[in-house]
Design a protein around this motif. Structure first.
Motif, mmCIF file in Angstrom:
data_model
loop_
_atom_site.group_PDB
_atom_site.id
_atom_site.type_symbol
_atom_site.label_atom_id
_atom_site.label_comp_id
_atom_site.label_asym_id
_atom_site.label_seq_id
_atom_site.Cartn_x
_atom_site.Cartn_y
_atom_site.Cartn_z
ATOM 1 N N ASP A 137 0.829 -1.207 0.000
ATOM 2 C CA ASP A 137 0.000 0.000 0.000
ATOM 3 C C ASP A 137 0.865 1.259 0.000
ATOM 4 O O ASP A 137 2.095 1.188 0.052
ATOM 5 C CB ASP A 137 -1.034 -0.025 1.134
ATOM 6 C CG ASP A 137 -0.441 0.283 2.504
ATOM 7 O OD1 ASP A 137 0.757 0.668 2.597
ATOM 8 O OD2 ASP A 137 -1.181 0.155 3.494
ATOM 9 N N GLU A 190 -5.747 -9.234 0.074
ATOM 10 C CA GLU A 190 -7.191 -8.969 -0.006
ATOM 11 C C GLU A 190 -7.855 -9.154 1.356
ATOM 12 O O GLU A 190 -8.863 -8.518 1.646
ATOM 13 C CB GLU A 190 -7.837 -9.860 -1.085
ATOM 14 C CG GLU A 190 -8.084 -11.323 -0.719
ATOM 15 C CD GLU A 190 -6.819 -12.151 -0.565
ATOM 16 O OE1 GLU A 190 -5.732 -11.686 -0.965
ATOM 17 O OE2 GLU A 190 -6.920 -13.274 -0.037
ATOM 18 N N TYR A 234 -8.824 -6.211 3.680
ATOM 19 C CA TYR A 234 -9.956 -5.332 3.401
ATOM 20 C C TYR A 234 -11.307 -6.014 3.620
ATOM 21 O O TYR A 234 -12.354 -5.422 3.339
ATOM 22 C CB TYR A 234 -9.836 -4.777 1.970
ATOM 23 C CG TYR A 234 -8.498 -4.079 1.785
ATOM 24 C CD1 TYR A 234 -8.215 -2.904 2.478
ATOM 25 C CD2 TYR A 234 -7.499 -4.639 0.999
ATOM 26 C CE1 TYR A 234 -6.984 -2.289 2.362
ATOM 27 C CE2 TYR A 234 -6.255 -4.020 0.873
ATOM 28 C CZ TYR A 234 -6.007 -2.853 1.554
ATOM 29 O OH TYR A 234 -4.785 -2.247 1.453
ATOM 30 N N ASN A 257 -15.337 -4.831 5.295
ATOM 31 C CA ASN A 257 -15.845 -3.557 4.803
ATOM 32 C C ASN A 257 -16.218 -3.750 3.334
ATOM 33 O O ASN A 257 -15.682 -4.649 2.674
ATOM 34 C CB ASN A 257 -14.741 -2.498 4.899
ATOM 35 C CG ASN A 257 -15.238 -1.182 5.476
ATOM 36 O OD1 ASN A 257 -16.407 -1.036 5.817
ATOM 37 N ND2 ASN A 257 -14.346 -0.221 5.586
ATOM 38 N N THR A 295 -15.647 -2.673 -0.432
ATOM 39 C CA THR A 295 -14.439 -2.156 -1.061
ATOM 40 C C THR A 295 -14.759 -1.704 -2.481
ATOM 41 O O THR A 295 -15.490 -2.390 -3.197
ATOM 42 C CB THR A 295 -13.354 -3.261 -1.149
ATOM 43 O OG1 THR A 295 -13.195 -3.843 0.149
ATOM 44 C CG2 THR A 295 -12.019 -2.698 -1.583
ATOM 45 N N ILE A 333 -12.782 -0.944 -5.926
ATOM 46 C CA ILE A 333 -11.452 -1.118 -6.527
ATOM 47 C C ILE A 333 -11.429 -0.465 -7.904
ATOM 48 O O ILE A 333 -12.233 -0.793 -8.775
ATOM 49 C CB ILE A 333 -11.078 -2.609 -6.671
ATOM 50 C CG1 ILE A 333 -11.096 -3.291 -5.298
ATOM 51 C CG2 ILE A 333 -9.695 -2.751 -7.312
ATOM 52 C CD1 ILE A 333 -10.647 -4.755 -5.337
ATOM 53 N N VAL A 381 -17.002 1.791 3.629
ATOM 54 C CA VAL A 381 -16.465 1.554 2.282
ATOM 55 C C VAL A 381 -14.981 1.912 2.258
ATOM 56 O O VAL A 381 -14.592 2.997 2.686
ATOM 57 C CB VAL A 381 -17.197 2.409 1.221
ATOM 58 C CG1 VAL A 381 -16.656 2.123 -0.167
ATOM 59 C CG2 VAL A 381 -18.705 2.187 1.277
ATOM 60 N N THR A 382 -14.166 0.991 1.765
ATOM 61 C CA THR A 382 -12.740 1.271 1.584
ATOM 62 C C THR A 382 -12.458 1.440 0.098
ATOM 63 O O THR A 382 -12.609 0.486 -0.669
ATOM 64 C CB THR A 382 -11.874 0.111 2.113
ATOM 65 O OG1 THR A 382 -12.269 -0.165 3.452
ATOM 66 C CG2 THR A 382 -10.393 0.457 2.074
ATOM 67 N N LEU A 404 -10.035 1.620 -3.020
ATOM 68 C CA LEU A 404 -8.669 1.234 -3.372
ATOM 69 C C LEU A 404 -8.377 1.648 -4.803
ATOM 70 O O LEU A 404 -9.212 1.467 -5.688
ATOM 71 C CB LEU A 404 -8.488 -0.294 -3.299
ATOM 72 C CG LEU A 404 -8.766 -1.014 -1.997
ATOM 73 C CD1 LEU A 404 -8.531 -2.517 -2.191
ATOM 74 C CD2 LEU A 404 -7.865 -0.491 -0.886
ATOM 75 N N GLY A 445 -15.735 -10.067 0.389
ATOM 76 C CA GLY A 445 -14.762 -10.038 -0.699
ATOM 77 C C GLY A 445 -15.306 -10.487 -2.043
ATOM 78 O O GLY A 445 -14.537 -10.700 -2.983
#
Ligand SMILES: [Cu+2]
Lengths: 161, 204
Positions: free
Chosen positions: B54, B62, B65, B68, B70, B72, B104-105, B107, B179
């Protein structure tokens, strides 16, 4: 000759501004803030032509980058390809052309300094008929969609000040 | 998740697989989605495990994360148009979600690992959103994750420049907290639409 039309208050070019030369008006050229080591940037603008003769944008110069050129984004299915524009960009008679995200842009490659929000980028547009037109682009937030579009994300907005 | 949504996503996934098999890059056109036979639906997976670095220099997978939602996005920092637009839209979608955005993350995985070092990503990602995480890796690691997400990318050299550009697929994926890829946003999806689809998945 360059005429700057600027709204009253605030930083000089934060408001919509335009550059007029003969029948051509370049409306609100703008760019996006970059990170310190980011080496490329795009400039977006609108060109209005009030003449009965079409003109053609054939080149661009800027001392802020190693290379300034005209680029188009080509959407090929879901793949995005950016390519130099061949033969310039036509500015139709009594019409206008828009260089906006997702379409055409002035590409600055090899930026000599970071583009900081609310700073200015002087550029020269070169037209077949109208000749050289000096303009100043204003740098907006990194994720900006443009002066009239939806405002950029608030936090990033304040952060990059 | 509503059944119709699920089928829609699966159809998109099938088209991706079919196109990937046929072309050097992914060409997905909306018209194709409606023409697809529904029997093919289950065979393809999108996404999968990855090991990357990162923007703080930390090695991540993976699994870091999970828990949450995600988003991408695959892009690169040298990109003057598509990537800032998409990242700006992600930021606006998060704004739109208000307090729900903490679930929400976002990436950004670079498809230009040779130039996009963690240090470069560290300068870049905060320009868009304070939650945005930049991920890079070795050429092989990036190839692996891009392939698993059906992302085409290619370096484009121009003899006039010492710099190069990248052609790349512009997709934003939404993953659920387990995921799984649950939605795909194509270039041009409005931040409002993105937010409303994310919210729908949060409630289902
Ligand atoms: Cu370009």
């Amino acid at each position: 000759m360059v005429i700057l039309t600027v709204a009253a208050s605030g930083s000089v070019l934060a408001q919509a501004h335009e550059h007029k030369q003969g029948p051509l008006t370049v409306v609100h050229p703008w760019s996006r803030a970059t990170a310190p080591s980011q080496k490329a940037g795009g400039v977006f603008l609108r060109i209005r032509n009030d003449s009965n003769q079409p003109d053609r944008l054939i080149g661009v110069e800027s001392d802020r980058a190693d290379v300034a050129s005209l680029h188009a984004l080509i959407r090929d299915g879901d793949v995005m390809r950016m390519r130099p524009v061949q033969g310039g960009i036509e500015v139709p008679a009594n019409g206008e052309v828009v260089l906006a995200p997702g379409g055409k842009h002035v590409m600055l490659i090899g930026l000599r300094a970071q583009l900081i929000k609310e700073s200015n980028i002087p550029l020269t547009l070169i037209f077949e008929r109208a000749g050289r037109v000096e303009i100043v682009a204003v740098v907006e937030a990194a994720g900006s969609r443009g002066p009239s579009g939806a405002g950029a994300h608030r936090a990033a907005d304040t952060k990059s000040r | 998740m509503k059944k119709s949504t699920r089928i829609g996503i699966l159809l998109v996934i099938v088209v991706i697989a079919a196109a990937a098999a046929m072309a050097e890059w992914l060409v997905i056109r909306d018209g194709d989605v409606t023409k697809l036979p529904s029997g093919l639906i289950t065979s393809v997976e999108i996404g999968g495990p990855f090991t990357l670095t990162d923007h703080t220099g930390r090695q991540v997978t993976e699994r870091d994360y999970l828990g949450n939602f995600t988003l991408i996005f695959f892009g690169y920092t040298f990109c003057p148009d598509v990537c800032p637009t998409e990242l700006g839209d992600i930021a606006l979608a998060l704004d739109e979600l208000g307090t729900d955005s903490v679930a929400v993350t976002p990436l950004m995985i670079t498809i230009d690992p040779e130039r996009d070092t963690p240090a470069k990503l560290a300068e870049y990602v905060p320009l868009f959103h304070e939650q945005l995480i930049g991920l890079t890796g070795t050429v092989e690691q990036i190839k692996e994750v891009a392939d698993s997400y059906r992302i085409f990318y290619r370096r484009v050299e121009d003899p006039n420049y010492t710099y190069y550009l990248m052609d790349h697929t512009s997709f934003i994926y939404l993953l659920d907290p387990e995921g799984n890829v649950v939605a795909l946003f194509r270039y041009g999806t409005s931040p409002e639409e993105m937010a409303s689809i994310i919210r729908r998945h949060m409630r289902s």
